[in-house]
Each structure stands twice: as structure tokens, then as C-alpha cells.
Design an enzyme around this catalytic site. Sequence first.
Site, PDB file in Angstrom:
ATOM      1  N   GLY A   1       0.770  -1.096   0.085  1.00  0.00           N
ATOM      2  CA  GLY A   1       0.166  -0.042   0.071  1.00  0.00           C
ATOM      3  C   GLY A   1       0.765   1.274   0.051  1.00  0.00           C
ATOM      4  N   THR A   2       1.793   1.191   0.685  1.00  0.00           N
ATOM      5  CA  THR A   2       2.985   2.434   0.889  1.00  0.00           C
ATOM      6  C   THR A   2       3.349   2.728  -0.516  1.00  0.00           C
ATOM      7  OG1 THR A   2       3.349   1.822   3.050  1.00  0.00           O
ATOM      8  CG2 THR A   2       4.681   3.250   2.039  1.00  0.00           C
TER       9      THR A   2
ATOM     10  N   ASN B   1      -8.025   3.456   8.538  1.00  0.00           N
ATOM     11  CA  ASN B   1      -7.707   2.528   9.136  1.00  0.00           C
ATOM     12  C   ASN B   1      -7.850   2.282  10.577  1.00  0.00           C
ATOM     13  OD1 ASN B   1      -5.678   4.686   8.451  1.00  0.00           O
ATOM     14  ND2 ASN B   1      -4.343   4.147   9.759  1.00  0.00           N
TER      15      ASN B   1
ATOM     16  N   GLN C   1      -7.735  -0.029   3.311  1.00  0.00           N
ATOM     17  CA  GLN C   1      -8.400  -0.757   4.440  1.00  0.00           C
ATOM     18  C   GLN C   1     -10.006  -1.203   3.830  1.00  0.00           C
ATOM     19  OE1 GLN C   1      -7.660  -1.707   7.230  1.00  0.00           O
ATOM     20  NE2 GLN C   1      -5.590  -1.109   7.495  1.00  0.00           N
TER      21      GLN C   1
ATOM     22  N   SER D   1      -3.647  -3.159  -0.623  1.00  0.00           N
ATOM     23  CA  SER D   1      -2.382  -4.022  -0.186  1.00  0.00           C
ATOM     24  C   SER D   1      -2.823  -5.522   0.414  1.00  0.00           C
ATOM     25  CB  SER D   1      -1.979  -3.288   1.130  1.00  0.00           C
ATOM     26  OG  SER D   1      -0.914  -4.000   1.977  1.00  0.00           O
TER      27      SER D   1
ATOM     28  N   HIS E   1      -1.777  -7.615   2.434  1.00  0.00           N
ATOM     29  CA  HIS E   1      -1.751  -8.103   3.806  1.00  0.00           C
ATOM     30  C   HIS E   1      -2.943  -7.656   4.577  1.00  0.00           C
ATOM     31  CE1 HIS E   1       0.123  -5.064   6.121  1.00  0.00           C
ATOM     32  NE2 HIS E   1       0.436  -4.397   5.087  1.00  0.00           N
TER      33      HIS E   1
ATOM     34  N   THR F   1      12.319  -6.996 -10.784  1.00  0.00           N
ATOM     35  CA  THR F   1      11.670  -8.322 -10.898  1.00  0.00           C
ATOM     36  C   THR F   1      10.525  -8.768 -10.218  1.00  0.00           C
ATOM     37  OG1 THR F   1      13.960  -9.109 -11.602  1.00  0.00           O
ATOM     38  CG2 THR F   1      12.559 -10.790 -10.913  1.00  0.00           C
TER      39      THR F   1
ATOM     40  N   CYS G   1       4.161   6.500  18.772  1.00  0.00           N
ATOM     41  CA  CYS G   1       4.890   6.755  19.721  1.00  0.00           C
ATOM     42  C   CYS G   1       6.162   7.498  18.856  1.00  0.00           C
ATOM     43  CB  CYS G   1       5.599   5.627  20.200  1.00  0.00           C
ATOM     44  SG  CYS G   1       6.713   5.891  21.581  1.00  0.00           S
TER      45      CYS G   1
END
Length: 389
Positions: free
Chosen positions: A71-72, A147, A175, A195, A197, A233, A322
Site C-alpha cells: 500500500g505504501t 484504518n 482498508q 495492499s 496483507h 523483477t 510513539c
Amino acid sequence: MRRVYLDNNATTPVLPDVFEAMRPYFGDHFGNASSIHHQGHETRAAVERARDSVATLLGCRPAEVVLTSGGTEADNLAIFGLVDPDDHVITSTIEHHAVLNSCKHLEERGVEVTYLPVNGRGLVDPDDVRRALRSNTKLVTIMMANNETGVLQPVEEIGKICAEADVYFHTDAVQAASKVPIRVKEIGCDLLSISGHKFHGPQGIGALYVRKGTTLEPLFYGGSHERSRRAGTENVAGIVGLGKAAELAVKAFESKEDREMALLRDRLENAILENVEAAGVNGEGAPRVPNTSNIYLDYIEGEAMVIALDLKGLAVSTGAACSSGAIEPSHVLTAMGLRPDRARASIRFSLGKQNTAEDVDFAIELVPASVARLRELSPLYRKPSVLQS
Ligand code: PLP
């Protein structure tokens, strides 16, 4: 120890069928998809079958699917592929950092960026998009589903506004994919990111829908892979996994699994709200994806709650980041107008296809008890009778 995972917006487990589909591409089928011998033809065919499945999921042509590392990269390709230094870009304050930090970087290069606010339910007002348009606006990038809250943006209305103004429209649907149907033509977008995952495919693979006729400057220079839009590739096993996950997502819509998930999510949400005082849903009343519930539990620290639940076997998350040793409240929740302490007291529960009714029962049993324990330690918390007076 029993472990239940309700953090599927962070990542999802690879489904067994996806893993089985990928397995041969770590073994016998190892060819480079660009090679012209038998081994290459075999993997090229697998890549193109996967591309077809992704195109079916999105309602586009296979040639409009550019396979990326996730996604990024898809977000970065959409943004940096289009925008020039004199352009103006419109985005929102609640985007994922893949979009927000790309826009921040554009600003460092002299590009003007407008960050649209959201209302208390987490929604962008399409009229704000219209009002923000300038003669040099090149791109509007507004996410489809958030998200942290799961709130769905009015992308079809925004798409119409962009089409009328002849401005490119990108939506980050990372999302949204497999949670709500996506038809790129109905959205009216030129670019859309997904994305693998996030919907039970492997990590490190994704795709960008690029509407036919849209020219993008590539991010990488190298071979002419992906019709010269993404050199490198192909990650064949990953691509096969993405394709299988897309195929399973299409089947799941046919068997209305999304509705079952919404029922499970609603049961979890309602049970927590019934059993915990001073709690509420962030984004309540807005359209949301069926798997996500972001709940504030006043008088607790979200991080402490995540750790307490993890010790009992339940994995959830906060939207907080954080930075420099301090926990910053979520930029999404504060943009929705939450006080920093309420934003810090918010927890995200996100379901996946592997979750069962028993998993939800486990969470329903654990959460109120953990909140009560943490509140006992909170100097700010008074018993409900005192709270109401
Ligand atoms: N966009 C959104 C809305 C996301 O939730 C995420 C991941 O959390 C991304 C983009 C980045 O995707 P990836 O992890 O595939 O790079």
C-alpha cells in the site's frame, strides 16, 4: 494460553488457500516472469492470472493494475508519479502516513497542499473538496476507509467533483478492499491503492489501479516491468498470493460474509458499550467497514489497555503513535475533535475472516474487566454514580 487476534487492520493472517496457491512458486515454479523459456512462461502466466483476479476485485481492466510492494508504494506512486512542483494537492487530515508524509514531503519541494478537516464522525465534506479546488490543483487524494475508525468517505461524490474539475482523484482503499465492494468506475477515481496483507494475502505486495490513459512518472528506474510503470523483477509468489486473496474476497461478497462480519463486530461493540460506563464509538453514525470498531474508554490509557489485554491473550491496538518517547494521541481521532485524553483512551478492535463468535465472546469477557481494573488505578476515575452527578 488462548490467543485471540483482533488487530486485523494492522495485518491479517494468510489464509490456508492463499498459502497453498503460493507454495509452488517457492519451489518448482521459480522462473523469472520476464524470461522467455518455459520456466519464465509459467510464472508470467501466474502473474497475469493474479492480475486478472485483482482487476475483477476492483472492476477494472487487467492492464490498469500495477503490481507494487504494498500500500505504501502504491500511494507513493500515485502521488509522486503525478505531482509537479507548481501543482496544488488536496488531501485530508486523517489519511494514513503513507499519504500524509508523502504530502509533507511534497510541501518541502514547494508543492502547495490543502489538508481538509473532517467532522465529528470522521467524514470529509465533499463541498470542502469543491471549495479547495484551484486552477493548479492536480490531484485530490482522499482515502476510502480509515484504518483507525473504519469510516468510509463519500468517495463517489468526491470522484464526481474531481471529474467535473478535470482533476486527478486517488483513493487509498487499503482498508476498504475485501471489506466493501470496490468498483473503480463508480467511484470515478483515476488511481486506487490496495495492499495484500490487509485482506489475508501476504505482506509486501499490493497494487495501484491506474486508469487507462493516466501517465505516471515511475518511482524506480530499471527494466520495463509493469509496462514501465514499476521496474523490478516481479515478486511472483507474493503476486500469486495477492491474486488468490482477491479471488477469495470476490467469493466472500457473493456469500455475504461481509454481513456476518458486521453482525459479529456489532455484537462486540454493543456488549462493550453495555458493560462499560463512559465509553462510546468513534465514528458512530458514519458509514463504516464491517470489521472495525474504535471505542473510547474514558479514564484509561490506551497503551496500558493494549498491554493488559495482551497479557490475557487478546491482541488489539491503539491508533496512537510513539514519537520521541512520548505517546502522541492519534491524528485521526484528534482531527475528529476528540480531546487528547479521550483519543489516548481509544482502542481499535478489527476482525478478520479467521475470527469466530467465540473470539468475540472472549473479548466481551475480557474488556470490561480490564477497563475496571485500569480505572481503579486511575486518579481521575470516580465511580459511575459520581460520574453522573
Ligand atoms: N494505507 C492505509 C489506509 C493503511 O492502513 C496502510 C497500512 O496500515 C497503508 C496504506 C500501508 O500499506 P502497506 O502496509 O501495504 O505498505
